[in-house]
Design a protein around this motif. Structure first.
Motif, mmCIF file in Angstrom:
data_model
loop_
_atom_site.group_PDB
_atom_site.id
_atom_site.type_symbol
_atom_site.label_atom_id
_atom_site.label_comp_id
_atom_site.label_asym_id
_atom_site.label_seq_id
_atom_site.Cartn_x
_atom_site.Cartn_y
_atom_site.Cartn_z
ATOM 1 N N LEU A 252 47.198 44.039 44.210
ATOM 2 C CA LEU A 252 46.226 44.408 45.243
ATOM 3 C C LEU A 252 46.840 45.132 46.436
ATOM 4 O O LEU A 252 46.100 45.592 47.321
ATOM 5 N N ARG A 255 45.242 48.410 47.376
ATOM 6 C CA ARG A 255 43.885 48.255 47.910
ATOM 7 C C ARG A 255 43.913 47.674 49.329
ATOM 8 O O ARG A 255 43.152 48.109 50.191
ATOM 9 N N PRO B 216 37.757 42.105 44.676
ATOM 10 C CA PRO B 216 38.494 42.017 43.397
ATOM 11 C C PRO B 216 38.483 40.610 42.802
ATOM 12 O O PRO B 216 38.428 40.459 41.579
ATOM 13 N N THR B 219 35.136 39.940 41.009
ATOM 14 C CA THR B 219 35.109 40.554 39.677
ATOM 15 C C THR B 219 35.934 39.735 38.694
ATOM 16 O O THR B 219 35.526 39.504 37.551
ATOM 17 N N THR B 220 37.106 39.293 39.153
ATOM 18 C CA THR B 220 38.001 38.540 38.260
ATOM 19 C C THR B 220 37.362 37.217 37.848
ATOM 20 O O THR B 220 37.433 36.824 36.675
ATOM 21 N N HIS B 244 37.401 48.573 40.127
ATOM 22 C CA HIS B 244 38.661 48.325 40.833
ATOM 23 C C HIS B 244 39.736 47.815 39.875
ATOM 24 O O HIS B 244 40.419 46.821 40.151
ATOM 25 N N GLY B 247 39.677 44.195 39.213
ATOM 26 C CA GLY B 247 39.824 43.237 40.318
ATOM 27 C C GLY B 247 41.275 42.829 40.410
ATOM 28 O O GLY B 247 42.070 43.494 41.075
ATOM 29 N N THR B 248 41.603 41.724 39.730
ATOM 30 C CA THR B 248 43.005 41.317 39.610
ATOM 31 C C THR B 248 43.317 40.939 38.169
ATOM 32 O O THR B 248 44.379 40.379 37.885
ATOM 33 N N VAL B 292 42.558 51.665 42.175
ATOM 34 C CA VAL B 292 43.466 50.561 42.534
ATOM 35 C C VAL B 292 44.506 50.993 43.573
ATOM 36 O O VAL B 292 45.259 50.181 44.071
#
Lengths: 366, 366
Positions: A252, A255, B216, B219-220, B244, B247-248, B292
């Motif tokens: 991240l 971002r 993020p 989303t994860t 993204h 996310g992660t 990202v």
């Protein structure tokens, strides 16, 4: 000669701490449930002790691998680990009453030092701090005292700080003392995320969501708060080793940097002037352990902080073998494989991550 | 001849949706504050409209780049983007009353289709679904109707589903219809994390914590819930493009897999048998955009899903230029640079991420 293997992420609950957990009746504690009378369960996360949950969802089974240092050495030998930098496991001393904080910290750190002394050259330690003490002076005093403990190489810290997180100005004297005494922080999650983040069916997936997602996000939030609040600009020598390869920080970072650069409020508040980018902080203040269970993750950690700042770890005694009699822990094998796959033929660089980086950064005897 | 550049993550608020936002008096809405009468602010996250906040912390300034399709084309031309797959921006139709859901979805999707028709070969779309409708049948009906809209290539979905997340069994007919109609989901965050996750000083860092970390992680969590609940085993043809870069997810996949394998509750519930690993799901059900902002992130995305499943995106009109008259958006340049640095000399593979992967996966006209 192969270089040494160092595990920087490996926990102990020394016997006095285990007694304390057994004596308690609320989180964190060790409990035997009436419907499963033969198993002690370690309960460290909120809701884990809900008796309406199936017994396998209540905390985790706990045995001597949590408190017997011989088990740690046995585990190290089995996995070819030369040196372990042990640390008290979460939630450390965060829950201790203010009155008992100083004494419990001294006692715990002395006990951990004694464990290290028993196995010369094999064990070093991150000490615990009396964060719940009535004044930061008490914490600073314990930091100064750590010099007398020969095997202490830093302190382990949760994300709570004095209760308001690590971007709390009240922590300034603590960070000052850590820099002065050249003690890095091993920053480790415990509190996770508010449980409503996981949705109504979270219980059906056991501990997966809080452990796999909540823990890494907690670490990422904590370190991002430190970055945004300017702590690393105020304390340029502050060193922080992040658990679980930084939570999600390597992935991240781009971002976060973009959001900081684009934030109208930070701009107006003048906080964008003269700041160091997140990439500079990653390469001068941050270290990352290698507890990320994938080649993708190790590569990202190295990409973010550089090959000399990532250090092998196991998270022992958590994530034990799937079946009782397995010779090797799958969790450890996964992290070893991730490193060897990420480096391929670059053996020297792999050896740095496996041990040399920790030996140098933590000043361990080679 | 260079291959085409496709932006799969680029939003519109079509004029009727903007009117709707302007007519509302609570989240989500567009508001002009008395102390800043010359600026419309778009408020989409909880607390963003707190009048005690400095005006720069309240939502974001909004101009024609949000609703005028000519601005999209201008932006595309300026950044050498050949094709954009436009999607309604968050929070889509999640907040529409059940009575109005079906009609608003039809109207919005028709309006988006008309925008695409104006610029042949330049625009395709992810449609919005009437998730707040009183019955899943209404959603399924709209999915079937999408066949009549020639430029629709999938649907954009938030993480809320019918209100209980995407692991809700009530969504089965919706996933069924999406598979039948070969429409991938573009999964996008909006709700973030409970605000107490960010600590008492969160407001001082503007939107950084919710945008950079909350989105993020949302989303994860959503996709991990889908994985753990077995949706991708039930619907092996379900395709999900994650915003993204997941996310992660690319970074945490190893940890998620390890936590699943080690979970006593999942084991006892028989949920570990016959499951596909997260890596298999990443390489057969998941696509990742390239939003990202770092080479580290792009490499991790490719490492997790493979080089044919990552697709360039911009997140336009969010993250606009830092200074009004900049020729190029820094946010877009950062994502372009990430891709070109990640691939170096491997131009063909870079071109795949920049456009070819999207053209193939979404069946766009080359």
């Amino acid at each position: 000669m192969t270089s040494k293997i160092v595990d920087v992420h490996t926990h102990v609950y020394p016997p006095s701490y285990i007694s304390l957990l057994r004596s308690r009746e609320k989180l964190p504690y060790i409990r035997i449930f009436p419907d499963a009378p033969n198993a002690s369960r370690l309960i460290i996360l909120p809701g884990e002790d809900d008796p309406s949950k199936p017994s396998t969802s209540r905390g985790r089974p706990i045995g001597p691998e949590y408190w017997d240092i011989k088990e740690k050495i046995y585990f190290m030998d089995k996995h070819k680990i030369d040196i372990s930098v042990i640390s008290l496991a979460n939630p450390w001393l965060d829950f201790i009453s203010p009155e008992a904080a100083a004494e419990t910290a001294e006692k715990t750190n002395d006990e951990i030092e004694e464990l290290c002394e028993k196995y010369p050259g094999r064990l070093y330690a991150f000490a615990a701090l009396p964060l719940s003490a009535s004044s930061p002076d008490i914490i600073v005093k314990e930091i100064a005292r750590l010099k007398s403990l020969k095997h202490v190489r830093g302190v382990i810290l949760g994300t709570s700080g004095l209760g308001k997180g690590l971007d709390d100005e009240a922590l300034v004297p603590v960070f000052e003392a850590l820099c002065e005494n050249q003690l890095p922080i091993f920053l480790h999650p415990h509190y996770g995320l508010p449980s409503e983040a996981y949705g109504p069916k979270a219980g059906e997936s056991g501990h997966v969501l809080p452990l796999a997602l909540g823990f890494p996000m907690e670490t990422t939030i904590a370190v991002t708060r430190m970055i945004v609040s300017g702590i690393f600009d105020q304390f340029k020598d502050l060193k922080v080793l992040l658990a679980h390869s930084g939570g999600t920080l390597p992935f991240l970072a781009g971002r976060i940097e973009s959001c900081i650069q684009h934030d109208g409020h930070l701009k107006k508040a003048g906080k964008l002037e003269g700041r160091r980018s997140i990439w500079e902080i990653l390469r001068s203040n941050i270290y990352l352990d290698g507890v990320v269970y994938s080649e993708v993750g190790i590569r990202a950690a190295i990409g973010a902080s550089g090959g000399t700042r990532v250090m092998f770890g196991t998270d022992h005694p958590f994530f034990p073998p799937l079946v009782g009699d397995e010779k090797e822990w799958l969790s450890v094998r996964t992290n070893y494989d991730a490193i060897s796959n990420a480096f391929g033929e670059a053996k020297e660089e792999a050896e740095a991550v496996l041990g040399r980086n920790a030996i140098q950064a933590l000043n361990l005897e080679d």
